[in-house]
Write a protein that holds these residues in place. Structure first.
Motif, PDB file in Angstrom:
ATOM      1  N   ARG A   1      87.899  12.811  69.584  1.00 29.50           N
ATOM      2  CA  ARG A   1      89.196  13.356  69.147  1.00 29.50           C
ATOM      3  C   ARG A   1      90.317  12.356  69.430  1.00 29.50           C
ATOM      4  NH1 ARG A   1      87.423  18.286  71.453  1.00 29.50           N
ATOM      5  NH2 ARG A   1      88.667  17.834  73.312  1.00 29.50           N
ATOM      6  N   ALA A   2      90.283  11.736  70.578  1.00 33.11           N
ATOM      7  CA  ALA A   2      91.334  10.765  70.908  1.00 33.11           C
ATOM      8  C   ALA A   2      91.297   9.563  69.971  1.00 33.11           C
ATOM      9  CB  ALA A   2      91.181  10.321  72.355  1.00 33.11           C
TER      10      ALA A   2
ATOM     11  N   SER B   1      88.392  15.936  64.296  1.00 35.15           N
ATOM     12  CA  SER B   1      89.647  16.681  64.137  1.00 35.15           C
ATOM     13  C   SER B   1      89.875  17.592  65.336  1.00 35.15           C
ATOM     14  CB  SER B   1      89.612  17.514  62.849  1.00 35.15           C
ATOM     15  OG  SER B   1      89.462  16.670  61.727  1.00 35.15           O
ATOM     16  N   ALA B   2      91.144  17.771  65.679  1.00 39.69           N
ATOM     17  CA  ALA B   2      91.519  18.669  66.775  1.00 39.69           C
ATOM     18  C   ALA B   2      92.050  19.971  66.203  1.00 39.69           C
ATOM     19  CB  ALA B   2      92.582  18.009  67.651  1.00 39.69           C
ATOM     20  N   ALA B   3      91.700  21.077  66.843  1.00 36.47           N
ATOM     21  CA  ALA B   3      92.180  22.397  66.419  1.00 36.47           C
ATOM     22  C   ALA B   3      93.527  22.667  67.096  1.00 36.47           C
ATOM     23  CB  ALA B   3      91.171  23.474  66.799  1.00 36.47           C
ATOM     24  N   LEU B   4      94.556  22.833  66.294  1.00 32.38           N
ATOM     25  CA  LEU B   4      95.899  23.070  66.820  1.00 32.38           C
ATOM     26  C   LEU B   4      96.364  24.450  66.406  1.00 32.38           C
ATOM     27  CD1 LEU B   4      97.550  19.638  65.986  1.00 32.38           C
ATOM     28  CD2 LEU B   4      96.535  20.362  68.143  1.00 32.38           C
ATOM     29  N   ASP B   5      97.056  25.119  67.291  1.00 35.98           N
ATOM     30  CA  ASP B   5      97.567  26.458  67.026  1.00 35.98           C
ATOM     31  C   ASP B   5      98.994  26.353  66.524  1.00 35.98           C
ATOM     32  OD1 ASP B   5      98.091  29.114  66.886  1.00 35.98           O
ATOM     33  OD2 ASP B   5      98.292  29.424  69.047  1.00 35.98           O
TER      34      ASP B   5
ATOM     35  N   ALA C   1     105.257  10.203  72.583  1.00 39.58           N
ATOM     36  CA  ALA C   1     104.361   9.230  71.961  1.00 39.58           C
ATOM     37  C   ALA C   1     104.027   9.710  70.564  1.00 39.58           C
ATOM     38  CB  ALA C   1     103.086   9.059  72.792  1.00 39.58           C
ATOM     39  N   VAL C   2     103.918   8.766  69.630  1.00 47.78           N
ATOM     40  CA  VAL C   2     103.577   9.071  68.239  1.00 47.78           C
ATOM     41  C   VAL C   2     102.302   8.313  67.899  1.00 47.78           C
ATOM     42  CG1 VAL C   2     104.336   8.986  65.840  1.00 47.78           C
ATOM     43  CG2 VAL C   2     106.017   9.364  67.661  1.00 47.78           C
ATOM     44  N   ALA C   3     101.315   9.050  67.344  1.00 50.31           N
ATOM     45  CA  ALA C   3     100.033   8.420  67.013  1.00 50.31           C
ATOM     46  C   ALA C   3      99.394   9.156  65.848  1.00 50.31           C
ATOM     47  CB  ALA C   3      99.110   8.434  68.235  1.00 50.31           C
ATOM     48  N   ASP C   4      98.249   8.628  65.386  1.00 47.72           N
ATOM     49  CA  ASP C   4      97.536   9.234  64.255  1.00 47.72           C
ATOM     50  C   ASP C   4      96.799  10.508  64.650  1.00 47.72           C
ATOM     51  OD1 ASP C   4      98.435   7.073  62.903  1.00 47.72           O
ATOM     52  OD2 ASP C   4      96.522   6.031  62.815  1.00 47.72           O
ATOM     53  N   ALA C   5      96.481  10.685  65.926  1.00 47.67           N
ATOM     54  CA  ALA C   5      95.725  11.853  66.396  1.00 47.67           C
ATOM     55  C   ALA C   5      96.492  12.520  67.535  1.00 47.67           C
ATOM     56  CB  ALA C   5      94.336  11.432  66.885  1.00 47.67           C
TER      57      ALA C   5
ATOM     58  N   PHE D   1     101.445  12.428  64.540  1.00 45.01           N
ATOM     59  CA  PHE D   1     101.728  13.473  65.525  1.00 45.01           C
ATOM     60  C   PHE D   1     102.620  12.906  66.626  1.00 45.01           C
ATOM     61  CE2 PHE D   1      97.732  14.529  63.536  1.00 45.01           C
ATOM     62  CZ  PHE D   1      97.847  15.885  63.287  1.00 45.01           C
ATOM     63  N   LEU D   2     103.568  13.721  67.023  1.00 46.92           N
ATOM     64  CA  LEU D   2     104.441  13.369  68.148  1.00 46.92           C
ATOM     65  C   LEU D   2     104.097  14.299  69.304  1.00 46.92           C
ATOM     66  CD1 LEU D   2     108.199  12.567  68.156  1.00 46.92           C
ATOM     67  CD2 LEU D   2     107.335  14.305  69.714  1.00 46.92           C
TER      68      LEU D   2
END
Length: 536
Positions: free
Chosen positions: A247-248, A253-257, A165-169, A5-6
């Motif tokens: 979540r961090a 898992s995070a809920a994304l719209d 920033a780019v990370a796994d979560a 994720f970016l």
């Protein structure tokens, strides 16, 4: 492959948008002068957002405007408009589709939530970074770095100062982007804890009251929380803290719209220098549509609806779309349909990317045409004509006749939209009519009109009849074509429950009529005659 994720963070989003629109040009940096956004609260003007320069002067969100002006008389004051900010952020989200189709707004950072003038966007770039591969790049980190640099440079041209920033979560990427100094930070796969531990607990996006409560007991860094047992933390500070921490760390898992659906078929072309000429736009459209159609051919699919998106250098995204009646993967046909709307494309300062995507498709296997037969070519020509008319005049302006499963002529077809759906009865999948049924007039009366007819015998065609005050003598007659009543319909009236016998009649002057007898004398019914159509 792990998901990546970016996070795109723009601290002064609300101010920089206003700066761009005030000058009317791209590439204008945000003003360095201190500025605030205000909103009215119980008759008092209070600070809703501050830019970086104002924050350095000690002006904070929540103060009254009078206090702020007392501290800095030359303060620039703008009125907050959350609805307008939301629209601008939606436009920026559409612009981000140049990097990935999966883009979500970060409601915790958006200016309409009242958290200053900042904005945040979350991009799911899993499997997308290789599109920005540079010569010699051999690992994902290098590809992600190229993507991030391209994004930063493009945002700078738009007039935005951003941190990525780019990370796994997604929550980890947000924490790093918002609370780290570098413009671009890449968190290696599986290294979330190492990247988060130095950050303050506020980076978790928890409520300010929880941050204060943690500060009172000396828990100020995420490193101090990560090793704590979860149950005591939840009991003392609330479940929201534990969920934000997990979540961090990527353990929840995070809920994304992700509001826009992912288009499975899309092709793009990016340009080193922006283009603006009409012929350049057409050439790029042909090229992207050609690549899209080649991919459709490999997948044995065809497009029922396509869209071309033009990304301008000032952040605007212009688009044209077109629909087809049949699954199509012919680039020339799709281009002709889309080119009708190119007059709406204003290139402005230039267009740096063109994206072609299929919005709706269908299976379309290859068909071998019969040698010497023009039937398929003629049918496709009629279909293409209907598509061109519908795309130029509007889908509601073109109609067609759709067959209906009924034996009664007045119910056998109905008016339908110009483009047929993928389901339902069509003229190509109905059973061929019997020879006597094929000899029907093209023109039917809106309603069958009664006539006075005289026949030699009860089951014979009429020898003469009177219609609209005129007398007609029958020279030739053919028939009957018998149609039984549709007894299964609920609420039938008696007129529709009788058997019809249709006759094709011709008088001495060559005029041809289509009459029917409603009812059979041998069943004890009183037959009546009606004129239903005229032959040409």
């Amino acid at each position: 492959m792990a998901r990546r994720f970016l996070y795109l963070y723009i601290p002064d989003f609300a101010f920089e948008w206003r700066g761009r629109e005030a000058t009317g040009a791209a590439g204008t940096a945000a003003p360095d002068a201190p500025a605030v956004l205000t909103r009215r609260l119980v008759g008092t003007e209070v600070i809703a957002a501050v830019n970086g320069a104002a924050a350095l002067q000690g002006i904070a969100v929540g103060r009254t405007l009078a206090d702020a002006r007392a501290m800095m008389p030359g303060l620039t004051v703008l009125e907050a408009d959350p609805a307008a900010d939301r629209k601008r952020l939606e436009r920026l989200r559409a612009w981000c589709h140049r990097y990935t189709p999966m883009v979500a707004l970060d409601d915790k950072a958006a200016p309409f939530t009242g958290e200053g003038g900042s904005a945040g966007l979350i991009l799911d770039i899993t499997g997308c970074a290789h599109l920005f591969r540079q010569d010699g790049a051999e690992d994902f980190a290098t590809e992600e770095q190229a993507l991030g640099r391209d994004c930063l440079a493009a945002l700078e041209r738009l007039g935005f100062a951003a941190r990525l920033a780019v990370a796994d979560a997604p929550d980890a990427a947000r924490a790093v982007a918002r609370f780290s100094a570098p413009m671009l930070t890449l968190v290696p796969e599986g290294k979330l804890r190492m990247a988060l531990e130095p950050l303050p607990v506020a980076a978790l996006g928890i409520a300010a009251a929880t941050v204060e409560a943690l500060d009172r007991v000396g828990l100020r860094r995420i490193a101090q929380l990560a090793g704590q047992p979860r149950a005591p933390l939840a009991n003392r500070f609330g479940l929201a803290l534990v969920e934000a921490l997990d979540r961090a760390l990527g353990e929840l898992s995070a809920a994304l719209d992700m509001r826009l659906p992912e288009a499975p078929f899309q092709e793009r072309i990016a340009f080193a220098e922006p283009i603006a000429l009409r012929e350049d736009l057409e050439a790029s459209a042909r090229r992207t549509l050609g690549a899209l159609c080649r991919r459709l051919e490999r997948e044995q699919a065809g497009a029922r609806r396509v869209r071309l998106r033009f990304f301008r250098v000032d952040g605007e995204v212009l688009q044209v779309s077109a629909g087809t009646s049949r699954a199509c993967r012919d680039a020339d046909t799709l281009f002709r349909l889309l080119a009708q709307h190119f007059d709406k494309i204003d290139p402005g300062f230039g267009i740096d990317m063109v994206l072609a995507e299929m919005l709706e498709g269908d299976r379309a296997a290859g068909v071998q045409a019969a040698l010497g037969s023009t039937e398929m070519r003629d049918r496709d020509a009629v279909t293409d004509l209907g598509d061109r008319l519908a795309n130029r005049l509007g889908a509601d302006a073109v109609h067609r006749l759709q067959p209906v499963e009924s034996h009664l002529p007045e119910r056998a077809e109905k008016r339908a939209a110009g483009r047929p759906g993928r389901k339902g009865l069509t003229w190509t999948n109905i059973r061929p009519p019997a020879p006597e049924r094929a000899a029907r007039p093209v023109r039917l009366m809106r309603r069958p009109e009664p006539v006075e007819a005289t026949a030699l015998l009860p089951d014979h065609p009429p020898a003469r009849f009177r219609w609209r005050g005129a007398e007609y003598r029958v020279a030739h007659a053919a028939g009957p074509e018998r149609i039984a009543p549709e007894w299964w319909r609920a609420g039938n009236d008696d007129a529709e429950m009788l058997t019809r016998d249709y006759f094709r009649l011709e008088d001495g002057e060559g005029r041809r009529f289509w009459l029917y007898r409603d009812g059979l004398a041998e069943r004890g019914e009183a037959p009546k005659w009606f004129l239903h159509g005229l032959f040409s």
